[in-house]
Write a protein that holds these residues in place. Structure first.
Motif, PDB file in Angstrom:
ATOM      1  N   ARG A  69       0.515  -1.290  -0.169  1.00  0.00           N
ATOM      2  CA  ARG A  69       0.319   0.200  -0.121  1.00  0.00           C
ATOM      3  C   ARG A  69       0.968   1.824  -0.163  1.00  0.00           C
ATOM      4  O   ARG A  69       0.358   2.429  -1.089  1.00  0.00           O
ATOM      5  CB  ARG A  69      -0.585  -0.197   1.425  1.00  0.00           C
ATOM      6  N   LYS A  70       2.345   1.645   0.575  1.00  0.00           N
ATOM      7  CA  LYS A  70       2.761   2.122   0.668  1.00  0.00           C
ATOM      8  C   LYS A  70       3.826   2.566  -0.225  1.00  0.00           C
ATOM      9  O   LYS A  70       4.145   4.239  -0.597  1.00  0.00           O
ATOM     10  CB  LYS A  70       3.923   2.182   1.968  1.00  0.00           C
ATOM     11  N   ARG A  72       2.578   1.673  -3.642  1.00  0.00           N
ATOM     12  CA  ARG A  72       2.209   1.228  -4.894  1.00  0.00           C
ATOM     13  C   ARG A  72       1.892   2.734  -5.900  1.00  0.00           C
ATOM     14  O   ARG A  72       2.331   2.848  -7.079  1.00  0.00           O
ATOM     15  CB  ARG A  72       0.740   1.404  -4.565  1.00  0.00           C
ATOM     16  N   ASP A  73       2.262   3.773  -4.875  1.00  0.00           N
ATOM     17  CA  ASP A  73       1.474   5.090  -5.385  1.00  0.00           C
ATOM     18  C   ASP A  73       3.133   6.052  -6.378  1.00  0.00           C
ATOM     19  O   ASP A  73       3.242   6.899  -7.044  1.00  0.00           O
ATOM     20  CB  ASP A  73       0.896   6.218  -4.719  1.00  0.00           C
ATOM     21  N   ARG A  74       4.247   5.147  -5.739  1.00  0.00           N
ATOM     22  CA  ARG A  74       5.360   6.111  -5.980  1.00  0.00           C
ATOM     23  C   ARG A  74       6.748   5.284  -6.896  1.00  0.00           C
ATOM     24  O   ARG A  74       7.490   4.744  -7.534  1.00  0.00           O
ATOM     25  CB  ARG A  74       6.394   6.319  -4.994  1.00  0.00           C
ATOM     26  N   ASP A  76       6.346   2.014  -9.824  1.00  0.00           N
ATOM     27  CA  ASP A  76       5.331   1.097 -10.550  1.00  0.00           C
ATOM     28  C   ASP A  76       5.203  -0.624 -11.126  1.00  0.00           C
ATOM     29  O   ASP A  76       4.861  -0.681 -12.737  1.00  0.00           O
ATOM     30  CB  ASP A  76       5.200   2.353 -12.243  1.00  0.00           C
ATOM     31  N   GLY A  98      -2.900  -2.652  -4.688  1.00  0.00           N
ATOM     32  CA  GLY A  98      -2.260  -3.196  -5.837  1.00  0.00           C
ATOM     33  C   GLY A  98      -1.227  -4.421  -6.561  1.00  0.00           C
ATOM     34  O   GLY A  98      -0.529  -3.552  -7.379  1.00  0.00           O
ATOM     35  N   GLU A 149      -2.867   3.842 -20.491  1.00  0.00           N
ATOM     36  CA  GLU A 149      -3.329   4.653 -19.575  1.00  0.00           C
ATOM     37  C   GLU A 149      -5.001   5.159 -20.630  1.00  0.00           C
ATOM     38  O   GLU A 149      -5.475   4.638 -21.260  1.00  0.00           O
ATOM     39  CB  GLU A 149      -2.420   6.634 -20.197  1.00  0.00           C
ATOM     40  N   GLU A 158      -7.141   5.639 -13.085  1.00  0.00           N
ATOM     41  CA  GLU A 158      -6.518   5.153 -12.396  1.00  0.00           C
ATOM     42  C   GLU A 158      -6.762   3.101 -12.346  1.00  0.00           C
ATOM     43  O   GLU A 158      -7.413   2.687 -11.342  1.00  0.00           O
ATOM     44  CB  GLU A 158      -6.533   5.802 -10.717  1.00  0.00           C
ATOM     45  N   THR A 160      -4.676  -0.462 -12.145  1.00  0.00           N
ATOM     46  CA  THR A 160      -3.029  -0.825 -11.154  1.00  0.00           C
ATOM     47  C   THR A 160      -2.790  -1.884 -13.184  1.00  0.00           C
ATOM     48  O   THR A 160      -3.057  -1.897 -13.863  1.00  0.00           O
ATOM     49  CB  THR A 160      -3.123  -1.912 -10.595  1.00  0.00           C
TER      50      THR A 160
END
Length: 239
Positions: A69-70, A72-74, A76, A98, A149, A158, A160
């Motif tokens: 979780r920590k 996943r946004d940073r 890929d 994710g 995208e 958004e 994954t």
């Protein structure tokens, strides 16, 4: 990228298991490093940016779900989680936050290697043939394969990496019911074992993101006993 250039980070506190796994993967041409402390794993993943992370759920310092979780946004790259067969909820939670795939313990090295290769080749577009069209549009829904995208009414969706691949596969085959066996073969290069719920979880996550009704889906329909069907007419009719 050549397979010998692939860097794998194993986050596993069982040192013997981690070393045996590393030796097997390195013997098959991968470059592997190990991290046994969950408290520092997220920092290493973000800083080192390995091509793929093998992430155990039960770790000292910080558990695998929290790490996923920590980062996943940073980060890929693909995340492959190690879970226990009985922990069905953990598998679903991992996919929801994710993770791209999971392998159940006890780990079978050949299966793990196959999953890693499939994830990395899928990410690099090696396995799949070039699509006839690199962009698909149904009304306000646009899916671009080249950019990886998607947009709904001009707003970015958004997704994954695994969710995008599944959406592209279904959207590029409108009107065709695709079985779980077909989806597994296309996306993961392996046979469906009759128990894996990852496809169902991803479908449930994709539906609301593309404007579908999760309770009464019209865009991605479940065809009982057969699989999933993307309905292009319903997508065209989105307002």
């Amino acid at each position: 990228m050549d397979q010998e250039s692939w860097n794998i980070l194993i986050v596993e506190d069982d040192q013997r298991l981690a070393e045996l796994t590393r030796d097997y993967l390195e013997g098959n041409g991968l470059r592997v490093s190990i991290e046994g402390d969950g408290a520092v794993a997220a920092g290493r993943i973000i800083e080192e940016r390995p091509d793929l992370v093998v992430l155990d759920l039960m770790l000292p310092g910080e558990d695998g779900l929290s790490i996923c979780r920590k980062v996943r946004d940073r980060y890929d790259g693909p995340i492959l989680m190690l879970t226990a067969r009985a922990d069905d909820l953990d598998q679903v939670l991992g996919l929801e936050i994710g993770a791209d795939d999971y392998v159940c313990k006890p780990v079978r090295p050949r299966l793990l290697l196959a999953r890693i290769r499939a994830l990395l080749r899928r990410r690099e577009g090696i396995e799949a043939p070039a699509p006839v069209s690199k962009r698909i549009q149904y009304g306000p829904l646009v899916v671009d394969h080249a950019l990886r995208e998607a947009w709904l009414r001009g707003e970015g969706i958004e997704l994954t990496g695994a969710e995008f691949d599944l959406l592209w596969l279904l959207a590029s085959n409108p009107g065709r019911t695709m079985s779980r066996e077909q989806i597994f073969a296309e996306l993961r290069g392996i046979e469906y074992d009759g128990q894996d719920r990852s496809i169902d979880v991803r479908i449930s996550r994709i539906r609301p993101k593309i404007g579908d009704d999760p309770d009464h889906p019209r865009l991605i329909k479940t065809v009982r006993g057969k699989g999933y069907l993307f309905v292009s007419e319903a997508a065209e009719a989105l307002q």
